[in-house]
Structure formats: structure tokens, C-alpha cells
Design an enzyme around this catalytic site. Sequence first.
Site, mmCIF file in Angstrom:
data_model
loop_
_atom_site.group_PDB
_atom_site.id
_atom_site.type_symbol
_atom_site.label_atom_id
_atom_site.label_comp_id
_atom_site.label_asym_id
_atom_site.label_seq_id
_atom_site.Cartn_x
_atom_site.Cartn_y
_atom_site.Cartn_z
ATOM 1 C CG HIS A 160 -1.691 -1.234 1.452
ATOM 2 N ND1 HIS A 160 -2.959 -1.474 0.987
ATOM 3 C CD2 HIS A 160 -1.304 -2.362 2.106
ATOM 4 C CE1 HIS A 160 -3.343 -2.690 1.357
ATOM 5 N NE2 HIS A 160 -2.346 -3.254 2.035
ATOM 6 C CB SER A 281 12.853 23.250 -13.962
ATOM 7 O OG SER A 281 12.042 24.408 -14.045
ATOM 8 C CE LYS A 287 10.989 19.939 -10.432
ATOM 9 N NZ LYS A 287 9.692 20.552 -10.709
ATOM 10 C CD GLU A 294 8.414 12.932 -15.066
ATOM 11 O OE1 GLU A 294 7.412 13.623 -14.894
ATOM 12 O OE2 GLU A 294 9.546 13.410 -15.216
#
Length: 461
Positions: A160, A281, A287, A294
Site C-alpha cells: 500500500h 527546469s 530541479k 516518466e
Amino acid sequence: MSQDQNKMWGGRFAAGPDAIMEAINASIGFDRRMAAQDIEGSRAHAQMLAAVGIISDTDADAIREGLLTVLSEIEGGTFQFSIALEDIHMNVEARLKDLIGEPAGRLHTARSRNDQVATDFKLWVRDQMDAAIEGIDALMRAFVDQADAGADWVMPGFTHLQTAQPVTWGHHMLAYVEMLARDKSRFEDARRRMNTSPLGAAALAGTGFAIDREMTAQALRFDRPAANSLDAVSDRDFALEFLSCASICAMHLSRFAEELVIWSSAQFKFVTLSDRFSTGSSIMPQKKNPDAAELIRAKIGRIFGANVALMTVMKGLPLTYSKDMQEDKEQVFDAADNLMLALAAMTGMVTDMTANKDALRAAAASGFSTATDLADWLVRTLGMPFREAHHVTGSLVALAESRDVDLPELTLVEMQSVHADINESVFDVLTVENSVRSRTSFGGTAPENVRAEVKRWKGLL
Ligand code: ARG
């Protein structure tokens, strides 16, 4: 009627109906990717026609030479593809006619575009199955190397996405090796099943010419000719199996990609991804984004999409060939390209990533991860039934929580306030290292198990 105005549909269509028909009908825009397979199939067919005396050796020689020239023109980028000639099969044959004249017209004896396209596409898909198997192997090796390096590094195991029990980094890496091994065997299995030759099934019914289908099957490295001509020209199971194998594999890749996204976040810091597979970024200087992960996570969308699309195209098609089936290729091409890319990118990421051992250990030691070890200790040492031990441990966790400490930081006196028989030896099982070391059951996370499995996989790969 003028080609720049369409009387039927008005000004919205710039092109006349013939051009629209050409646009919907032609497949040369994409099936040119099967040029090498088409030429290989034609060479095998011509050679067989000569061997059984249907065409002369002289014609077969001219055809072979001509096809080799066509192939070199295509590979060299000088070939003029024509949309009017519809597809790769007609384009190649027309060019062959330009080059060698009359003998070119004999190539299509005892053959149809229906068995031809099925053969070409099978050859193409078979190559992709081999490429997928190779790509999976490389990724498996990368995971095994990670497992080898961190066989005893402790990290939290989750259910979980909540801390469950400590596990080893190596064990987690090897979980993906298991998944990938199944992916690989699925491709191998599908490859075995699909390896029959449609060539010589002709349009759908076979042919009256005394062809030798064994010979062409062998030349194209098929195990045997497909046994039923109707099935041979209308079967696209091999493409569907490729897509379903690819979908399951891409699903596995998406799961690890998701873990990488989570693990590389500032909140987790479990891994550091290499700059080679990250981006910055344009506005936030701090970043470092896990873009490759992704995108791998997203690839399942188009790959499974292709699977659904082709299954839907094939559903309800009467035997045998229908033009619907021309819609098979783009789906498979796109899925194959993206699966190979995802496998290669994931292999790079796994090879390059650095596990942050200290962060992994710290996370493993939080969240009362050794509560199960404590309950097991109560069972083993005090002879308590597991259900009661579960309850006692729950009270100890609640006590630790109220003191804002983890289980190993409770004092013996505090523990005895929950159950008087608890003694000093309980602390042995509360460290994460001892926890993982104790999990020696077959398939368990203990470092010694991981090392044995790493050895086994290194032998296999
Ligand atoms: N371009 C066609 C395809 O990809 C080749 C087969 C054409 N056969 C036919 N009967 N029209 O399916």
C-alpha cells in the site's frame, strides 16, 4: 473533374475522389519499412520457382540480381517510392520490371500479395521479437549488477506504499529480473508459435502450380509451412501476441519507472539518477526531473493502445484477407519502436543510478518496520499464539508512537509494562539488519539468498 475541387464534398476537400482513394488505400508511407523482408521473401520464392521448374534458372538469376539492386537503392535512399503503386510489394515489383523487364512479371507466379504481406510482416515481427529478447536480456543484466552491489543494503519494503518490512535492495532489484524473465519467455514462446511460413498459400486457396513450400519456409528460417492456406493469409495472431507480450513488458517497465520517480524525489532520496537521464527546469534552478522514467511510465499507453487497436481491427473479420488488415502495421511498428526505446532507456537508467544507502537504511528503520519481527519473537520465545503476539506488538507500537520513538528505542522497562515476560534478547530482532538476515525462507529477502540468486542469474545471463 478538376483535382483541386471535389464536387461531392465541396470546397472543404482540396483533392478529388481519386486522390482521396489513394490516400486511404495506400500503405507505402509505412510498409516501406518491410522492404528488406519483402525482397528476402521474393528471392526465396523465385529460387523455389526455378528449383521446381516453374521459371527458368536464367529468369531466376535476373530476378535475384534485380531484387538486390532494388534493395541497394532502397537502402541507399535513391529509390523513388510511388503512392500510386499502393504498397511496398507493388513498388518493389514495378522497379524490378524497370530493371530487368519481362522476367519480373514471372515472380508473382503462384503467389499473391495476401501470402506475400503475411510473410513479410511475420519476418518483420520475428526480428522485433528477437530484438525485444535481446533488450530484455540487457536490462536483466543491469538489474542483476545492481542486486550484486547491494545484496545486503537494507531498504523499506512496501505494501500500500506504506512501510511494511525491511527488505534488501538486491532483493528488490531481483524482483524485476523475475518479471523480465517472464517477459522474455513470453516473447520466446510467441516466436516459436508464430514461426510458420504463409508463403505459397497464394490468395487464399493455395495454387495449382507444383510449388515447394518446405523450400521457401526453410530459406526464410521458418520451422515449416503454415498448414491451412485460409488461415495462413488471415492470421495476425503473431502481431497480436507481439503486442500483448510488449504490453506486459511495458507494464513492468512502467512500474519500475514509477518507483524511480518516487525514489528520486526530495522526499524519498532513495536513488540519485544520472544527469544523462534527467532534465532541468527552465524556471526552477533546483530541479532535476526524472523525465526518462516518466516517459517510460507513459509508453504503456501507446503500446497497450496498439494492442487494443489491432484486436479491435481483427475482431469479427470474416475469413480470409480483408483490407482492414492493412491497419495492422502502423500499430505494431509504433509499439515495437517504443518498446525498444523504453528498454534501452531503462537499461541506461538502471546502469547509471546510484542507491543512497544511508537514506534507504534510515527509511527502513522508520515506520515500525520490524513490528512483525517483534511479533515473531513473542511467538518463538514466549510460545505465544501469533494472534495474541500481533495484539501485544500493536500495543508496543502504540506505546512507541506515543513516545515518538521507534521500536528499538523503547526501554526494556517500557516493553515489560506491556508484557512482563519480555526480556533483553528481544532487541536482537528489532534492528533492520537482523530482520532481513532472518528472512532465509526460500524466496526470502536475506542477503545470503540474494547472493545465491545473483549467482544463479549471472550463470543464466
Ligand atoms: N498493402 C496490403 C496490406 O498491407 C497488401 C495486401 C493487399 N492484398 C489485397 N488483396 N489487396 O495488407
